[in-house]
Write an enzyme that holds these catalytic residues in place. Structure first.
Site, mmCIF file in Angstrom:
data_model
loop_
_atom_site.group_PDB
_atom_site.id
_atom_site.type_symbol
_atom_site.label_atom_id
_atom_site.label_comp_id
_atom_site.label_asym_id
_atom_site.label_seq_id
_atom_site.Cartn_x
_atom_site.Cartn_y
_atom_site.Cartn_z
ATOM 1 N N SER A 1 0.861 -1.178 0.000
ATOM 2 C CA SER A 1 0.000 0.000 0.000
ATOM 3 C C SER A 1 0.896 1.226 0.000
ATOM 4 O O SER A 1 2.036 1.160 0.486
ATOM 5 C CB SER A 1 -0.881 0.016 1.255
ATOM 6 O OG SER A 1 -1.510 1.279 1.427
ATOM 7 N N TYR B 1 -1.341 -0.738 10.447
ATOM 8 C CA TYR B 1 -1.467 -0.983 9.006
ATOM 9 C C TYR B 1 -0.260 -0.422 8.264
ATOM 10 O O TYR B 1 0.363 -1.119 7.448
ATOM 11 C CB TYR B 1 -2.760 -0.346 8.490
ATOM 12 C CG TYR B 1 -3.023 -0.595 7.024
ATOM 13 C CD1 TYR B 1 -3.506 -1.826 6.589
ATOM 14 C CD2 TYR B 1 -2.825 0.408 6.080
ATOM 15 C CE1 TYR B 1 -3.759 -2.059 5.242
ATOM 16 C CE2 TYR B 1 -3.084 0.186 4.732
ATOM 17 C CZ TYR B 1 -3.556 -1.046 4.314
ATOM 18 O OH TYR B 1 -3.798 -1.279 2.981
#
Length: 264
Positions: free
Chosen positions: A153, A170
């Site tokens: 990501s 994350y």
């Protein structure tokens, strides 16, 4: 069509190849399953929910894709061996592994719960490592061939803009995945295995929708040079490049598919 053009197109041909896609029942995973299947790969998708898997499999079959599915929680170490057994049984070997399953959790860093941290890392890194290790050992290394595609990501390439998400686990897990990709590419290149990562920006998916709604789609789009979010087609070319012979000399690389957001 000229012979040269035919040869160029064959570089992306996946006929006879097999692909395992985790988190393949919806969102980015389903988009990538479509891309690989459309170009000839036999596809096995896995996720945690039966109904979503059945719906995704039906959608892929309507496109003429050879697809199978298995319901599994890829974040649980005890599930990995069974998943690999099933994948080997149904596909014979796994040529392409797309590590797409992932989780996020939002909370301020100073109050971030340990169980949330563990949940995110257990799926995004620990389970991913165990699955990749097992597929490598049982299918890719013995045959001296494989394509590992990790879905990182842009959150793994930078922090979050002030006033936006608070997703410390994350971001940290995706940053770990970026260097996991480089380190594994360095080791497994000797076996003819390429290891690369895609780093998507914002795509409207169930996991990201809360953040998109909170910040505003127009605001997020305005923060990217192309002034748009990703759509249902935007990961397809990139995953095909990494999965096919067109990308056979690319390894250890991180490709951001983010409308240019990571460039600013």
């Amino acid at each position: 069509m000229s012979a040269h053009m035919t040869h160029a197109r064959k570089l992306f041909d996946l006929d006879g190849r097999t692909a395992l896609i985790t988190g393949g029942s919806r969102g980015l995973g389903l988009q990538m399953a479509e891309a690989l299947g459309d170009f000839g790969a036999r596809v096995l998708i896995c996720a945690r929910k039966d109904d979503e898997l059945q719906s995704a499999a039906a959608r892929l079959q309507e496109r003429g894709i050879s697809v199978d599915w298995v319901c599994v929680d890829a974040g649980k170490p005890e599930s990995i061996a069974g998943l690999v057994d099933t994948a080997m049984e149904r596909l014979g070997n796994i040529d392409i592994l797309v590590n797409n399953a992932g989780a996020s959790w939002g909370a301020p860093a100073e109050d971030y719960p340990l169980d949330a941290w563990d949940k995110v890392f257990n799926l995004n890194m620990r389970g991913l490592f165990l699955l990749t290790q097992a597929i490598g050992k049982r299918s890719m290394i013995p045959r001296k061939f494989g394509r590992v595609i990790n879905i990182a990501s842009i959150a793994g390439l930078r922090g979050n803009p002030p006033g936006s998400m608070k997703t410390i686990a994350y971001n940290a897990s995706k940053g770990a995945l970026v260097n996991f990709t480089r380190a594994l590419a360095s080791e497994w290149g000797a076996y003819g295995i390429t290891v690369n990562a895609l780093a998507p920006g914002f795509f409207p998916t169930r996991m990201s929708q809360g953040v998109i709604d909170g910040i505003g789609e127009n605001t997020l789009a305005a923060m990217t040079p192309l002034q748009r979010l990703g759509d249902d087609e935007d990961l397809k070319g990139a995953v095909l490049l990494f999965a096919s012979d067109a990308g056979k000399h690319i390894s250890g690389q991180i490709l951001a598919v983010d409308g240019g957001a990571s460039a600013v």
